[in-house]
Design a protein around this motif. Structure first.
Motif, PDB file in Angstrom:
ATOM      1  N   CYS A 100       0.969  -1.175   0.056  1.00  0.00           N
ATOM      2  CA  CYS A 100       0.106   0.045   0.096  1.00  0.00           C
ATOM      3  C   CYS A 100       0.929   1.222  -0.020  1.00  0.00           C
ATOM      4  O   CYS A 100       2.216   1.150   0.388  1.00  0.00           O
ATOM      5  CB  CYS A 100      -1.025  -0.005   1.224  1.00  0.00           C
ATOM      6  SG  CYS A 100      -0.095   0.199   2.748  1.00  0.00           S
ATOM      7  N   ARG A 106      -2.951  13.705  -3.396  1.00  0.00           N
ATOM      8  CA  ARG A 106      -4.243  12.662  -3.739  1.00  0.00           C
ATOM      9  C   ARG A 106      -4.154  12.251  -5.125  1.00  0.00           C
ATOM     10  O   ARG A 106      -5.064  11.742  -5.556  1.00  0.00           O
ATOM     11  CB  ARG A 106      -5.338  13.684  -3.390  1.00  0.00           C
ATOM     12  CG  ARG A 106      -5.563  13.831  -1.786  1.00  0.00           C
ATOM     13  CD  ARG A 106      -6.831  14.533  -1.560  1.00  0.00           C
ATOM     14  NE  ARG A 106      -6.948  14.948  -0.183  1.00  0.00           N
ATOM     15  CZ  ARG A 106      -7.462  14.080   0.812  1.00  0.00           C
ATOM     16  NH1 ARG A 106      -7.699  12.679   0.389  1.00  0.00           N
ATOM     17  NH2 ARG A 106      -7.542  14.485   1.858  1.00  0.00           N
ATOM     18  N   SER A 109      -4.434   9.056  -5.618  1.00  0.00           N
ATOM     19  CA  SER A 109      -5.732   7.992  -5.273  1.00  0.00           C
ATOM     20  C   SER A 109      -6.120   7.193  -6.695  1.00  0.00           C
ATOM     21  O   SER A 109      -7.058   6.326  -6.440  1.00  0.00           O
ATOM     22  CB  SER A 109      -6.599   9.019  -4.985  1.00  0.00           C
ATOM     23  OG  SER A 109      -7.193   9.676  -5.808  1.00  0.00           O
ATOM     24  N   GLU A 113      -7.736   1.315  -3.677  1.00  0.00           N
ATOM     25  CA  GLU A 113      -7.746   0.941  -2.312  1.00  0.00           C
ATOM     26  C   GLU A 113      -6.520   0.970  -1.815  1.00  0.00           C
ATOM     27  O   GLU A 113      -6.328   0.952  -0.395  1.00  0.00           O
ATOM     28  CB  GLU A 113      -8.673  -0.488  -2.014  1.00  0.00           C
ATOM     29  CG  GLU A 113      -9.979  -0.094  -2.317  1.00  0.00           C
ATOM     30  CD  GLU A 113     -10.795  -1.494  -2.199  1.00  0.00           C
ATOM     31  OE1 GLU A 113     -10.149  -2.593  -1.617  1.00  0.00           O
ATOM     32  OE2 GLU A 113     -11.954  -1.486  -2.240  1.00  0.00           O
ATOM     33  N   PHE A 115      -4.334   3.005  -1.850  1.00  0.00           N
ATOM     34  CA  PHE A 115      -3.785   4.432  -1.548  1.00  0.00           C
ATOM     35  C   PHE A 115      -4.438   4.900  -0.219  1.00  0.00           C
ATOM     36  O   PHE A 115      -5.395   4.701  -0.010  1.00  0.00           O
ATOM     37  CB  PHE A 115      -4.325   5.614  -2.595  1.00  0.00           C
ATOM     38  CG  PHE A 115      -4.266   6.840  -2.296  1.00  0.00           C
ATOM     39  CD1 PHE A 115      -3.103   7.756  -2.460  1.00  0.00           C
ATOM     40  CD2 PHE A 115      -5.195   7.497  -1.815  1.00  0.00           C
ATOM     41  CE1 PHE A 115      -2.798   8.955  -1.901  1.00  0.00           C
ATOM     42  CE2 PHE A 115      -5.193   8.961  -1.357  1.00  0.00           C
ATOM     43  CZ  PHE A 115      -4.050   9.510  -1.596  1.00  0.00           C
ATOM     44  N   PHE A 117      -4.489   8.352   2.124  1.00  0.00           N
ATOM     45  CA  PHE A 117      -4.051   9.736   2.375  1.00  0.00           C
ATOM     46  C   PHE A 117      -3.339   9.930   3.733  1.00  0.00           C
ATOM     47  O   PHE A 117      -3.597   9.158   5.022  1.00  0.00           O
ATOM     48  CB  PHE A 117      -5.093  10.562   2.450  1.00  0.00           C
ATOM     49  CG  PHE A 117      -4.799  12.078   2.690  1.00  0.00           C
ATOM     50  CD1 PHE A 117      -4.386  12.918   1.858  1.00  0.00           C
ATOM     51  CD2 PHE A 117      -5.006  12.355   4.117  1.00  0.00           C
ATOM     52  CE1 PHE A 117      -3.789  13.999   2.119  1.00  0.00           C
ATOM     53  CE2 PHE A 117      -4.557  14.066   4.264  1.00  0.00           C
ATOM     54  CZ  PHE A 117      -4.043  14.730   3.451  1.00  0.00           C
TER      55      PHE A 117
END
Length: 211
Positions: A100, A106, A109, A113, A115, A117
């Motif tokens: 991950c 962002r 993104s 899933e 990603f 923040f």
């Protein structure tokens, strides 16, 4: 004579602008064309205002391979502010691991899933499903060469990792890296796609293949 110079300068500027826009269009065209690799380094461009500097392809591959080896079969890898390593990991077809990306930008993104923040100013403001000590290795590249940034990122790293840490930061941070994470400098010298003024190094807290 002065009047003659003005259109010449304007046409030169216009040509440069047209070339710039053409390059942009070609890049966007590549991104939308079939066969474009969304995980290739540079598919999301560096934003210097966010202190982003991507690794060279060779460095990203070396760090990705090291992470896979260190994580072991079925291992979990977290990339904290190290998107180019994440991208290179995603190119490793057939390898048995999960990964991950924790990132402030962002734009990443687009990776769905995987990603998460992440703002280093709030090091433990993480999703509930990111359980403590649930990653076999954490690779981190704090965005700024300051002790405050390293210290806060270190909180995140220590929360996520079972034990293994691979830190990439400036050579000037050696003392602080040892203090906050107990890591030692490796012989391997990471390179960036653009040359940086600061000397960069890798640090680990385990017996790695980077020495």
């Amino acid at each position: 004579d002065d009047d003659d110079d003005i259109p010449q300068l304007s046409s030169h500027t216009l040509a440069a602008l047209q070339e710039f826009y053409l390059e942009q269009q070609q890049r966007e065209g590549m991104k939308t064309s079939q066969g474009f690799n969304q995980y290739s380094i540079g598919s999301i461009e560096e934003d210097w205002q966010l202190s982003q500097f991507w690794y060279s392809d060779e460095t990203a591959l070396c760090l990705a391979k090291e992470a896979v080896l260190a994580a072991g079969k079925g291992g979990r890898i977290a990339c904290v502010s190290a998107p180019s390593v994440y991208q290179k990991l995603k190119e490793q077809d057939g390898e048995d691991f999960s990964v991950c990306i924790l990132e402030y930008d962002r734009r990443f993104s687009v990776y769905g899933e995987e990603f998460i923040f992440y703002d280093y100013n709030h090091p433990l403001d993480l999703p509930e499903n990111l359980l403590p000590h649930s990653f076999d290795i954490v690779i981190a590249d704090p965005p700024y060469l300051s002790e405050e940034c390293l210290q806060k990122t270190a909180e995140t790293i220590k929360y996520l990792t079972k034990e293994k840490i691979l830190l990439c930061t400036g050579a000037v941070m050696e003392e602080q890296a040892a203090k906050h994470l107990g890591v030692k400098m490796c012989k391997f010298i990471p390179k960036h796609s653009r040359n940086l003024a600061n000397e960069f190094r890798c640090y680990v807290n385990y017996a790695s293949g980077l020495d």
